[in-house]
Scaffold this motif. Structure first.
Motif, mmCIF file in Angstrom:
data_model
loop_
_atom_site.group_PDB
_atom_site.id
_atom_site.type_symbol
_atom_site.label_atom_id
_atom_site.label_comp_id
_atom_site.label_asym_id
_atom_site.label_seq_id
_atom_site.Cartn_x
_atom_site.Cartn_y
_atom_site.Cartn_z
ATOM 1 N N ILE A 108 45.887 38.354 30.905
ATOM 2 C CA ILE A 108 44.922 37.900 29.884
ATOM 3 C C ILE A 108 44.439 36.484 30.189
ATOM 4 C CG2 ILE A 108 44.674 37.259 27.449
ATOM 5 C CD1 ILE A 108 46.587 39.678 26.846
ATOM 6 N N PHE A 109 45.395 35.555 30.398
ATOM 7 C CA PHE A 109 44.992 34.173 30.668
ATOM 8 C C PHE A 109 44.269 34.048 32.006
ATOM 9 C CE2 PHE A 109 48.290 32.879 27.502
ATOM 10 C CZ PHE A 109 47.405 32.267 26.624
ATOM 11 N N GLY A 110 44.729 34.784 33.010
ATOM 12 C CA GLY A 110 44.064 34.757 34.309
ATOM 13 C C GLY A 110 42.647 35.274 34.216
ATOM 14 N N GLY A 111 42.467 36.324 33.418
ATOM 15 C CA GLY A 111 41.124 36.864 33.227
ATOM 16 C C GLY A 111 40.221 35.900 32.488
ATOM 17 N N LEU A 112 40.774 35.253 31.467
ATOM 18 C CA LEU A 112 39.971 34.265 30.730
ATOM 19 C C LEU A 112 39.595 33.085 31.609
ATOM 20 C CD1 LEU A 112 41.872 34.218 27.299
ATOM 21 C CD2 LEU A 112 39.613 35.193 27.755
ATOM 22 N N LEU A 113 40.559 32.570 32.341
ATOM 23 C CA LEU A 113 40.281 31.442 33.222
ATOM 24 C C LEU A 113 39.435 31.855 34.417
ATOM 25 C CD1 LEU A 113 43.697 29.568 33.152
ATOM 26 C CD2 LEU A 113 41.557 28.879 32.063
ATOM 27 N N GLY A 153 39.161 30.968 41.354
ATOM 28 C CA GLY A 153 40.358 30.428 41.992
ATOM 29 C C GLY A 153 41.435 30.080 40.980
ATOM 30 N N LEU A 154 41.047 29.440 39.883
ATOM 31 C CA LEU A 154 42.007 29.067 38.853
ATOM 32 C C LEU A 154 42.584 30.311 38.181
ATOM 33 C CD1 LEU A 154 43.430 26.852 37.275
ATOM 34 C CD2 LEU A 154 41.465 26.790 35.719
ATOM 35 N N MET A 193 47.172 33.962 37.454
ATOM 36 C CA MET A 193 47.726 35.325 37.545
ATOM 37 C C MET A 193 48.899 35.368 38.521
ATOM 38 S SD MET A 193 44.636 38.010 37.583
ATOM 39 C CE MET A 193 43.917 38.616 36.087
ATOM 40 N N LEU A 194 48.740 34.754 39.677
ATOM 41 C CA LEU A 194 49.814 34.732 40.664
ATOM 42 C C LEU A 194 51.060 34.056 40.101
ATOM 43 C CD1 LEU A 194 50.759 35.274 43.575
ATOM 44 C CD2 LEU A 194 49.854 33.025 44.158
ATOM 45 N N PHE A 195 50.882 32.910 39.475
ATOM 46 C CA PHE A 195 52.006 32.184 38.882
ATOM 47 C C PHE A 195 52.686 33.016 37.803
ATOM 48 C CE2 PHE A 195 53.582 29.485 35.414
ATOM 49 C CZ PHE A 195 54.598 28.828 36.085
ATOM 50 N N THR A 196 51.895 33.660 36.955
ATOM 51 C CA THR A 196 52.466 34.419 35.851
ATOM 52 C C THR A 196 53.162 35.680 36.339
ATOM 53 O OG1 THR A 196 50.623 33.619 34.536
ATOM 54 C CG2 THR A 196 52.007 35.242 33.520
#
Length: 149
Positions: free
Chosen positions: A44-49, A55-56, A61-64
């Motif tokens: 969710i956060f990766g998609g929003l960002l 890149g962000l 997503m990778l970190f999570t």
């Protein structure tokens, strides 16, 4: 009881195969919920960002997802190193201890859980059935046994 190492174990009753299988499924469900929940948050956060910066978003997503893996893996390691009983083992009244009967250490918990991914279910069961103290490969390398609590 003598072992393949030629000394007597003082850990306790290791006749726990059925309870271990049930505990494995219970703990796998819990670990999956933890990992899946963290992965969902990352998605969710990766998609929003990602709508702001690809890149962000990809980095988040990778970190999570790494955090999700650590959470799922860490669940069993944490509870095995702190009393020897993740929830599934607690429900089945079994626990992980060092093969001399002492409390499971962090290092032993990490080793036995890292190897679980490589052993596979059937291989683990076969190894448990043929070892003197009902140990799987991860137990042998981590110097642990699963005993009735």
């Amino acid at each position: 009881m003598a072992t393949q190492h030629g000394h007597a174990r003082r850990a306790g009753n290791t006749d726990t195969l059925g309870a271990r299988i049930v505990a494995y499924f219970i703990d796998s469900i819990i670990a999956s919920v933890i990992g899946g929940g963290l992965a969902l948050v990352g998605f969710i956060f990766g998609g929003l960002l990602g709508s702001v910066s690809e890149g962000l978003g990809a980095l988040v997503m990778l970190f999570t997802f790494a955090l999700a893996f650590a959470g799922a893996f860490g669940y069993k390691v944490y509870f095995e190193a702190n009393g020897g009983q993740p929830f599934g083992k607690q429900m089945m009244d079994i626990r992980v201890v060092m093969d001399d009967g002492g409390e499971c250490t962090w290092g032993a918990a990490i080793i036995r859980n890292l190897l679980l991914g490589f052993e596979g279910g059937l291989i683990a069961v076969i190894v448990i059935l043929v070892t003197d103290d009902n140990q799987r490969v991860g137990d042998l390398l981590g110097s642990t046994v699963v005993v009735k609590a």
